[in-house]
Design a protein around this motif. Structure first.
Motif, PDB file in Angstrom:
ATOM      1  N   ASN A  36       0.833  -1.197   0.000  1.00  0.00           N
ATOM      2  CA  ASN A  36       0.000   0.000   0.000  1.00  0.00           C
ATOM      3  C   ASN A  36       0.873   1.255   0.000  1.00  0.00           C
ATOM      4  OD1 ASN A  36      -1.919   1.940   0.419  1.00  0.00           O
ATOM      5  ND2 ASN A  36      -2.186   1.480   2.598  1.00  0.00           N
ATOM      6  N   PHE A  37       1.191   1.737  -1.187  1.00  0.00           N
ATOM      7  CA  PHE A  37       2.092   2.892  -1.272  1.00  0.00           C
ATOM      8  C   PHE A  37       1.438   4.194  -0.808  1.00  0.00           C
ATOM      9  CE2 PHE A  37       4.254   0.053  -4.344  1.00  0.00           C
ATOM     10  CZ  PHE A  37       5.439  -0.055  -3.640  1.00  0.00           C
ATOM     11  N   ALA A  38       0.130   4.120  -0.512  1.00  0.00           N
ATOM     12  CA  ALA A  38      -0.511   5.324   0.026  1.00  0.00           C
ATOM     13  C   ALA A  38      -0.259   5.442   1.533  1.00  0.00           C
ATOM     14  CB  ALA A  38      -2.003   5.283  -0.252  1.00  0.00           C
ATOM     15  N   HIS A  39       0.415   4.456   2.102  1.00  0.00           N
ATOM     16  CA  HIS A  39       0.672   4.456   3.548  1.00  0.00           C
ATOM     17  C   HIS A  39       1.450   5.711   3.987  1.00  0.00           C
ATOM     18  CE1 HIS A  39       0.811   2.460   7.386  1.00  0.00           C
ATOM     19  NE2 HIS A  39       2.125   2.536   7.442  1.00  0.00           N
ATOM     20  N   GLY A  40       2.419   6.105   3.183  1.00  0.00           N
ATOM     21  CA  GLY A  40       3.217   7.306   3.494  1.00  0.00           C
ATOM     22  C   GLY A  40       2.321   8.536   3.579  1.00  0.00           C
ATOM     23  N   GLY A  41       1.337   8.602   2.681  1.00  0.00           N
ATOM     24  CA  GLY A  41       0.399   9.724   2.680  1.00  0.00           C
ATOM     25  C   GLY A  41      -0.427   9.750   3.959  1.00  0.00           C
ATOM     26  N   ILE A  42      -0.824   8.573   4.429  1.00  0.00           N
ATOM     27  CA  ILE A  42      -1.627   8.498   5.654  1.00  0.00           C
ATOM     28  C   ILE A  42      -0.778   8.949   6.856  1.00  0.00           C
ATOM     29  CG2 ILE A  42      -2.944   6.967   7.186  1.00  0.00           C
ATOM     30  CD1 ILE A  42      -4.276   7.308   4.499  1.00  0.00           C
ATOM     31  N   ILE A  43       0.491   8.555   6.853  1.00  0.00           N
ATOM     32  CA  ILE A  43       1.398   8.991   7.925  1.00  0.00           C
ATOM     33  C   ILE A  43       1.477  10.520   7.944  1.00  0.00           C
ATOM     34  CG2 ILE A  43       3.845   9.042   8.614  1.00  0.00           C
ATOM     35  CD1 ILE A  43       3.944   6.079   7.641  1.00  0.00           C
ATOM     36  N   MET A  44       1.615  11.073   6.743  1.00  0.00           N
ATOM     37  CA  MET A  44       1.711  12.531   6.633  1.00  0.00           C
ATOM     38  C   MET A  44       0.426  13.200   7.139  1.00  0.00           C
ATOM     39  SD  MET A  44       0.679  14.986   4.099  1.00  0.00           S
ATOM     40  CE  MET A  44       0.723  14.209   2.498  1.00  0.00           C
ATOM     41  N   LEU A  45      -0.720  12.636   6.750  1.00  0.00           N
ATOM     42  CA  LEU A  45      -1.986  13.215   7.211  1.00  0.00           C
ATOM     43  C   LEU A  45      -2.115  13.098   8.738  1.00  0.00           C
ATOM     44  CD1 LEU A  45      -4.400  11.924   4.429  1.00  0.00           C
ATOM     45  CD2 LEU A  45      -3.741  14.280   4.840  1.00  0.00           C
ATOM     46  N   GLY A  46      -1.659  11.986   9.285  1.00  0.00           N
ATOM     47  CA  GLY A  46      -1.676  11.802  10.743  1.00  0.00           C
ATOM     48  C   GLY A  46      -0.876  12.901  11.423  1.00  0.00           C
ATOM     49  N   ALA A  47       0.275  13.211  10.841  1.00  0.00           N
ATOM     50  CA  ALA A  47       1.122  14.267  11.406  1.00  0.00           C
ATOM     51  C   ALA A  47       0.392  15.612  11.380  1.00  0.00           C
ATOM     52  CB  ALA A  47       2.426  14.361  10.627  1.00  0.00           C
ATOM     53  N   TYR A  48      -0.292  15.892  10.265  1.00  0.00           N
ATOM     54  CA  TYR A  48      -1.034  17.160  10.170  1.00  0.00           C
ATOM     55  C   TYR A  48      -2.204  17.198  11.155  1.00  0.00           C
ATOM     56  CZ  TYR A  48       1.370  19.307   6.229  1.00  0.00           C
ATOM     57  OH  TYR A  48       2.304  19.915   5.428  1.00  0.00           O
ATOM     58  N   PHE A  49      -2.919  16.075  11.266  1.00  0.00           N
ATOM     59  CA  PHE A  49      -4.044  16.046  12.214  1.00  0.00           C
ATOM     60  C   PHE A  49      -3.549  16.366  13.625  1.00  0.00           C
ATOM     61  CE2 PHE A  49      -6.559  13.436   9.118  1.00  0.00           C
ATOM     62  CZ  PHE A  49      -7.639  14.295   9.067  1.00  0.00           C
ATOM     63  N   GLY A  50      -2.499  15.684  14.035  1.00  0.00           N
ATOM     64  CA  GLY A  50      -1.943  15.913  15.374  1.00  0.00           C
ATOM     65  C   GLY A  50      -1.580  17.375  15.553  1.00  0.00           C
TER      66      GLY A  50
END
Lengths: 292, 405
Positions: A36-50
Motif C-alpha cells: 500500500n504505497f498510500a501508507h506514506g500519505g496516511i502517515i503525513m496526514l496523521g502528522a497534520y491532524f496531530g
C-alpha cells in the motif's frame, strides 16, 4: 566504546521510527498481497491532524495523539474503499492495485499542498528537548518516548493478531481469503480492520515523526526506507518488519558514524539486495501459511 | 468494467496533477492564496502592445517554498507599484512566475516556457544555485537575460573562466561568503577548532564548505571533523556524534534552514555545546520556529542587516500588503527588480539583448548595498556581508565584515 553506544542509541531511535511505519506495510501486504504505497500519505496526514489538534483546537497532547490516530485510521479505510475495493470487487489485475496506490499517494500529497500549503509546520513543544543523561551518553526524551510507544503499539498488535477472534480471522484471511470467506469470515470487514489498524499506527507514527522532525507534505517520502525495512525483514511478517527496521536503522547509523554517510544508502541497499538474492522472502519472511 | 477503472485511475491522476498546478498556496490566508493562483491566471493573458512581461522562477513548493513565495510576492508587489506610477517606459508590466519545486529540470522547463511561450523580456530568480546553473543554455539560445536572486555558487555566472552572457546575479558569491564566515570565526570570535557538516548533494553547500575550510586553515585554524549528509535526510545524529568526539569550538553548517533546524536540535540533544555558524541559507522565520533554543547564540553570514534603515520602507510595504514578515529572498528579489528597471531605463528599450547589455554596466544603490556589476563576472562587486547573531529568537546585526579587513 562510548561513541559506539551513543551510535547504537541513535540507530535504535531511527529504527523505531521505521518500525512503526513498516508494520503498516506488512500488515496490508499479509492480507492483500500488495504494498500500500498510500501508507506514506496516511502517515503525513496523521502528522497534520496531530498538529492541528494541538495548535488550532488546543487539545491536550494525549487527546490530540489519539484523535490523529483515529482520523488516520478512518482515512486509511477511506483510501481502501475508494482506491482498492472497487478493483478488488472486479478482480482487477495486480498492476492496477499498484497504480491505484501510487495515484492515491500522489493525490494525498498534492491535496495537502493545495489546501494546507507546501511549507513546514512546527509542532509546539510538548516535551522538553533536554535529553536524559546516562554518564557520557545522551538519550533524547522524545526518542525514548517513541521507542516506548512503538514497543507498546507493536506488542498490542501482536497480542491482537495472536489472541483475539478478529486476529485469528485476520490470520485465516491472510492464509486463504477464499476459504476464509467460505467458512463464514467476512473478508471485507477483515480488510477494513487491517486498513484501520495500519492507519491507526500510521497516525501514531505521523505524530511522533512530526514532533521529532517537522511536518511538511513530503514526509511520506521517508516511508520508502520503512518499506525497504519491511521487505528486508520479510513483507507480511510483523516481527520481520520490526526486526528489519531496527537492523536498517542501526546499520545506517553505524555506516554514517564509522565510514561515511555517503556510503550509507549504498551499503544498506546492497545488503538488502544481497539478502533478497539469497533469501527472497526476507529475514523473517514465512511461507503463506504462517502469514500475519 | 476494466474500462471504467481505467478512466477512474486516469481521473485520480488528473486531479492530482491539477492539484500540483494550483497547489502553491503557502497558508490559508487570502493574500497568499491570491499570490499562488496568480501565475496561472497571468499566464493566460496575451501580450499586447501595452503590456510587457517579466518572468520569475523559484521554489513555490518544496523545501524552499517560504523563500520562493516571498520572492514572487515581492516581484508582484513591485510590478503593481510601478504600474500604479504609470508603468515603465510608458508600458504596463506583468509578472509571470513558475514553480521550479527546487528542481533543476523544472527550472529549465520553466525558463523555456517563459522565453518561448510567454515571451518575457527578462527573468528574475531562481533562488538557488542548483536551478540557476542549468538554465544558462536556454537563456543563451533564447537571448533573454536572467538576474538570479540568492544563487551564490560561482558557476551561476562564470564557468571555466568564461562569463555566461545572459546570467547575472544580485548577491555575493560562495567563495566570498565562505571566507567571510571563516575569517569572522577566527579573527573576531577567536575560534581555533572547527567542524563542518555539509550537504554533499548540494552545490551551494559544497562550495561554502570548500571556501570555509580554505580560509579557516589559512588563518591558522584546524578542521577537526568534516561530515556529510544528503538533501532530504532528517537524522544527523550519527554525524553529529562523530563531530562531538572531535570537540570543536564551532560547527559550520552551510545548508538551508530546515536541515539547519533539525541538525541544531539534534546537536543540542547530543549535548553539543559548540557555537553554530552558517551562511545565507539560514535566515528564515521557520528556523526560529523550529529551533529557537538550539540556534541561540549562533552566527550566520547574510546579505543584509534586517535592521538597516535602508530596508525598513520595503519591509513595511511588504508587511502591509501581505501581512507577514519579508524573508531574506524578498530583499534580493527587490534589488534584482531594481536592476531590471534600471537596465530598461538606460537601454530605453524592452529588447532583451539591449537589457542584457545595460545590465553589464549596472551601478545602482539597492537596499542590500551598492550593486556594481562586474563586466567579466556579472556579479555585484565589493558587496559587504553582514554578520548576524541569533539572540533569544531575534536576528541581531553584529557588523559588516569582509575577510580582507
Amino acid at each position: 566504546m562510548i561513541q559506539f553506544l551513543q551510535q547504537m542509541i541513535n540507530g535504535l531511535s531511527i529504527g523505531s521510527v521505521y518500525a512503526l511505519m513498516a508494520v503498516g506495510y506488512s500488515l496490508v501486504y499479509s492480507i492483500m498481497n500488495f504494498s500500500n504505497f498510500a501508507h506514506g500519505g496516511i502517515i503525513m496526514l496523521g502528522a497534520y491532524f496531530g498538529f492541528f489538534f494541538l495548535t488550532l483546537f488546543n487539545w491536550p497532547f494525549a487527546m490530540a495523539f489519539l484523535g490523529a490516530a483515529i482520523c488516520a485510521a478512518i482515512l486509511a479505510v477511506l483510501v481502501e474503499r475508494v482506491a482498492y475495493k472497487p478493483l478488488r470487487m472486479r478482480n482487477a489485475p495486480f498492476l492496477y492495485f499498484i497504480i491505484s496506490a501510487m495515484g492515491a499517494s500522489m493525490f494525498i500529497e498534492n491535496f495537502v499542498i493545495a489546501t494546507i500549503g507546501p511549507t513546514f509546520k512546527t509542532y509546539p513543544t510538548v516535551f522538553s528537548r533536554e535529553p536524559f543523561r546516562l554518564g557520557p551518553l545522551f538519550i533524547g526524551r522524545l526518542d525514548t518516548m517513541m521507542f516506548v510507544i512503538s514497543a507498546i503499539c507493536l506488542a498490542a498488535l501482536i497480542y491482537f493478531i495472536d489472541f483475539t477472534k478478529m486476529g485469528k480471522a485476520i490470520q485465516a484471511t491472510a492464509f486463504n481469503p477464499r476459504a476464509s470467506a467460505l467458512m463464514g469470515i467476512n473478508t471485507d470487514l477483515i480488510i477494513i480492520t487491517v486498513f484501520a489498524i495500519g492507519g491507526f499506527l500510521a497516525g501514531i507514527a505521523g505524530v511522533l515523526f512530526g514532533m521529532k522532525y517537522t511536518v511538511y507534505p513530503q514526509i511520506g517520502f521517508i516511508t520508502i526506507k520503512s518499506f525497504i525495512a519491511a521487505v528486508f525483514g520479510g513483507l507480511g511478517s510483523l516481527p520481520g518488519a520490526v526486526i528489519g527496521s531496527v537492523i536498517l536503522g542501526v546499520l545506517e547509523t553505524l555506516i554514517s558514524g564509522y565510514f561515511s554517510s555517503q556510503f550509507r544508502d549504498l551499503i544498506s541497499f546492497s545488503l538488502l539486495i544481497f539478502i533478497l538474492v539469497f533469501r527472497p522472502i526476507g529475514l523473517m519472511g514465512k511461507s503463506t501459511e504462517e502469514k500475519a | 468494467m476494466r474500462k471504467f477503472w481505467g478512466i477512474f485511475l486516469v481521473l485520480v491522476l488528473v486531479v492530482s496533477m491539477v492539484a500540483v498546478g494550483c497547489g502553491q498556496k503557502q497558508e490559508p490566508a487570502k493574500e497568499e492564496q491570491k499570490a499562488q493562483e496568480a501565475p496561472k491566471e497571468e499566464a493566460k493573458q496575451e501580450t499586447t502592445g501595452d503590456v510587457v512581461k517579466v518572468g520569475w522562477i523559484g521554489s513555490l513548493t518544496g523545501d524552499q517554498a517560504v523563500w520562493g513565495q516571498c520572492e514572487f510576492n515581492t516581484v508582484k508587489m513591485l510590478v503593481e507599484e510601478i504600474n500604479a506610477q504609470g508603468g515603465l517606459l510608458g508600458k504596463k508590466l506583468e509578472a509571470i512566475g513558475y514553480d521550479t519545486r527546487g528542481d533543476a529540470m523544472e527550472a529549465v522547463n520553466a525558463v523555456r516556457r517563459l522565453t518561448s511561450q510567454d515571451k518575457v523580456v527578462a527573468i528574475i530568480g531562481p533562488n538557488a544555485s542548483g536551478q540557476a546553473i542549468p538554465i544558462s543554455t536556454v537563456l543563451e539560445e533564447m537571448k533573454v537575460p536572467d538576474i538570479a536572486t540568492v544563487a551564490t555558487n560561482p558557476k551561476v555566472t562564470v564557468v571555466d573562466g568564461k562569463t555566461k552572457p545572459f546570467n547575472f546575479r544580485v548577491c555575493f558569491i560562495d567563495p566570498y561568503q565562505g571566507a567571510v564566515a571563516a575569517g569572522y570565526a577566527v579573527d573576531v570570535l577567536k575560534f581555533k577548532k572547527a567542524a563542518v557538516l555539509y550537504d554533499v548533494a548540494d552545490d551551494y553547500s559544497q562550495g561554502l564548505t570548500e571556501f570555509f575550510i580554505k580560509t579557516f586553515t589559512e588563518k591558522g585554524g584546524e578542521i577537526v571533523a568534516k561530515e556529510a549528509f544528503k538533501s532530504g535526510d532528517t537524522d544527523f545524529r550519527p554525524q553529529l556524534s562523530k563531530i562531538k568526539t572531535a570537540n570543536p569550538d564551532i560547527i559550520f553548517m552551510p545548508y538551508f534552514f530546515k536541515e539547519v533546524a533539525l541538525s541544531a536540535n539534534q546537536a543540542r540533544e547530543l549535548g553539543i555545546k559548540a557555537v553554530l555558524m552558517g551562511g545565507d541559507g539560514w535566515p528564515s522565520e521557520v528556523l526560529l520556529e523550529m529551533a529557537r533554543d538550539a540556534v541561540n547564540g549562533s552566527y550566520f553570514v547574510n546579505h543584509v542587516d534586517f535592521d538597516d534603515p535602508a530596508v525598513q520602507d520595503f519591509k513595511n510595504r511588504y508587511m502591509k500588503k501581505y501581512d507577514r514578515k519579508v524573508e531574506l529572498n524578498g530583499y534580493l528579489a527587490h534589488d534584482a527588480f531594481l536592476m531590471f528597471v534600471d537596465a530598461v531605463k538606460r537601454a530605453n528599450s524592452f529588447d532583451p539583448v539591449a537589457i542584457r547589455d545595460a545590465l553589464e554596466t549596472t551601478n545602482i544603490q539597492g537596499i542590500t548595498g551598492n550593486i556594481k556589476i562586474g563586466k567579466d563576472t556579472h556579479n555585484p562587486e565589493g558587496k559587504e556581508a553582514a554578520i548576524i547573531k541569533i539572540v533569544d529568537g531575534k536576528y541581531v546585526f553584529q557588523q559588516k565584515y569582509s575577510p580582507s579587513k
